[in-house]
Design a protein around this motif. Structure first.
Motif, PDB file in Angstrom:
ATOM      1  N   GLU A 149      25.882  42.135  47.401  1.00 43.81           N
ATOM      2  CA  GLU A 149      27.093  42.006  46.586  1.00 43.81           C
ATOM      3  C   GLU A 149      27.693  43.382  46.319  1.00 43.81           C
ATOM      4  N   SER A 150      29.000  43.466  46.521  1.00 47.34           N
ATOM      5  CA  SER A 150      29.631  44.739  46.202  1.00 47.34           C
ATOM      6  C   SER A 150      30.658  44.512  45.119  1.00 47.34           C
ATOM      7  N   GLU A 151      30.659  45.379  44.142  1.00 43.78           N
ATOM      8  CA  GLU A 151      31.684  45.273  43.125  1.00 43.78           C
ATOM      9  C   GLU A 151      32.830  46.158  43.549  1.00 43.78           C
ATOM     10  N   ARG A 152      33.953  45.521  43.860  1.00 46.96           N
ATOM     11  CA  ARG A 152      35.018  46.283  44.469  1.00 46.96           C
ATOM     12  C   ARG A 152      35.729  47.164  43.459  1.00 46.96           C
TER      13      ARG A 152
ATOM     14  N   GLN B  53      32.550  36.200  43.489  1.00 48.12           N
ATOM     15  CA  GLN B  53      32.370  37.652  43.414  1.00 48.12           C
ATOM     16  C   GLN B  53      32.235  38.069  41.949  1.00 48.12           C
ATOM     17  N   ARG B  54      31.344  39.025  41.713  1.00 46.40           N
ATOM     18  CA  ARG B  54      31.131  39.444  40.339  1.00 46.40           C
ATOM     19  C   ARG B  54      32.226  40.417  39.915  1.00 46.40           C
ATOM     20  N   ILE B  55      32.918  40.087  38.851  1.00 47.09           N
ATOM     21  CA  ILE B  55      33.915  41.011  38.320  1.00 47.09           C
ATOM     22  C   ILE B  55      33.555  41.267  36.868  1.00 47.09           C
TER      23      ILE B  55
END
Ligand code: SF4
Lengths: 188, 286
Positions: A149-152, B53-55
């Motif tokens: 997982e990448s946190e953009r 997606q983790r935000i």
């Protein structure tokens, strides 16, 4: 991870709609059409939404907002243009302030024609979007499994292109500096 | 026995909480003459939220949300292990504080207002919650839930006022209309969404799960009013809990949101009138 298609959450944004299409989007929530039976929730929060519904053509003021909403949404995400204005600009196409359809700013996956779009066709469009959402989610899972997982970093315009997440590949096109779909640039 | 109860709570509470949530949405839809989502919808939602997606807006937010969840689960475990009820209620308030922190670490004014309203709600509930503990103590001479369930008679016989007060603040605890001040369960704009506005997908899922644990804990307190040493009291308690939940859904669907000042006046008035009077009688009779 499993069947995300059972739970599509919508974010509805009025780019410059005459409110005709907005009323029809809301009509989908009423007892007559009741999209909640498909698990659809009309959320107002881009960070929690999966499907972006845009009504009305994009003008110079709303273009930035549409772009920002799209950026704030978490992957995987799908965009639906509701009404002929959102698809192409419709009757307002030649107005001095209208850029055109939503696809002049962000990538659109499903086009729902009509003026105003009928609730039946909006639901149909959402159902199509849900299929795309599932496919993109599977691609996203596969990518995360392989690459983690990448946190953009939202401040970096080319990050999406470099990461090459297939769930995100439209971002890669629009987000790079050279891939900008600015209509003004096209005109020149 | 205690360990078994804790494990049962850990496993069953989110399942039952989610199921009740699903039934809630379904029944609400029927009340509005809609078909409504499948009963398992809340589980689909949470599963989807985790897949996204983790935000995160602030890194500390995830930590605060996890602490909120852990403290809530811990409270429930204490309650089900038969520990001191008063202690449970104090840990419960501490959990609420972490939700407040998670809301105010963000820069969003909406989230901030939601956080403040969460504290306000906490303040409205606190007297009734604490008095409930006191009521049980006066009746059974103990705060321990393990001993309270061994009583000869159901507590509700002697504590109807406390029961009414607790039922009233249950609406506030469950964040249901007219008292959904800190965040609404229904689709809405930022201000109304309050504390959940700035939660990214996975943090929202944590919030959802915590709420399931909390709802089950609150309903368990309702059940505690009914349960006595006879095994027949258990199905009776389940019936009462389901009726209470149905009442919450009905109130949720038939009332508009109330101003927070009104909420404070109303909740304290009911607490004093119902639980306070019951308390006086209890002291005089003793
Ligand atoms: S398509 Fe028609 S109804 Fe919809 S926004 Fe455009 S003009 Fe209004």
């Amino acid at each position: 991870m499993g069947k995300v298609k059972r739970s599509p959450w919508l974010l509805h944004y009025d780019a410059s709609s005459c409110n005709g299409c907005d009323i029809e989007v809301l009509a989908c929530m009423t007892p007559v059409y009741d999209v909640e039976r498909f698990g659809v929730v009309n959320t107002a929060d881009p960070m929690q939404a999966d499907i972006l519904l845009v009504t009305g053509g994009v003008n110079s003021q709303s273009a930035e907002v549409v772009k920002q909403l799209y950026d704030q949404m978490a992957r995987p995400k799908v965009v639906v243009a509701v009404g002929i204005c959102a698809c192409t600009g419709g009757v307002f196409k030649d107005c001095y302030n209208i850029n055109g359809g939503v696809d002049t700013v962000i990538p659109v996956d499903v086009y729902v024609p009509g003026c105003a779009a009928r609730p039946e066709s909006i639901i149909d469009g959402v159902v199509k979007a849900v299929q795309i959402f599932q496919e993109r989610s599977d691609a996203h899972d596969k990518y995360v499994k392989e690459h983690g997982e990448s946190e953009r970093d939202l401040s970096d315009p080319d990050a999406a292109a470099r990461e090459g997440n297939p769930a995100d590949f439209f971002d890669a096109i629009t987000k790079t500096s050279e891939g900008s779909r600015d209509k003004e640039a096209e005109k020149k | 026995m205690r360990i078994a109860m804790i494990i049962l709570y850990l496993v069953l509470a989110p399942l039952l909480g989610g199921l009740l949530d699903g039934l809630d949405r379904r029944i609400s839809a029927r009340m509005q003459r809609r078909v409504g989502p499948p009963v398992l919808q809340p589980f689909y939602d949470v599963q989807k939220l985790f897949a996204k997606q983790r935000i995160v807006v602030t890194n500390s937010q995830t930590f605060l949300m996890i602490t909120y969840l852990v403290l809530m689960v811990f409270t429930g475990c204490m309650f089900y292990s038969g520990a001191d009820m008063l202690m449970c209620f104090f840990v419960l308030s501490t959990a609420g504080i972490f939700l407040y922190f998670a809301a105010v670490v963000t820069d969003s004014p909406y989230s901030y207002i939601g956080g403040q309203r969460e504290l306000f709600q906490e303040m409205c509930c606190e007297p009734a919650v604490l008095l409930t503990g006191v009521g049980f103590y006066l009746l059974e001479d103990t705060f321990e839930t393990a001993k309270i369930v061994q009583a000869d008679r159901s507590a509700i016989v002697a504590l109807p006022g406390f029961f009414a007060a607790f039922l009233f603040i249950l609406t506030i605890k469950m964040r249901k209309s007219p008292f959904d001040e800190s965040t609404s369960h229904h689709p809405h704009q930022e201000l109304v969404k309050g504390v959940t506005t700035e939660l990214g997908a996975s943090n929202l899922a944590l919030f959802q799960i915590t709420e399931w644990y909390e709802n089950i804990l609150m309903l368990s307190v309702i059940a505690l009013f009914i349960i006595n040493k006879s095994p027949w009291s258990i199905p009776a308690a389940i019936l009462v809990v389901l009726a209470a939940y149905f009442l919450e859904i009905l109130i949720d669907n038939t009332s508009a949101r109330m101003k927070s000042g009104k909420m404070l006046e109303l909740s304290w008035a009911v607490t004093i009138a119902a639980a306070g009077v019951n308390l006086l009688i209890l002291i005089l009779v003793r």
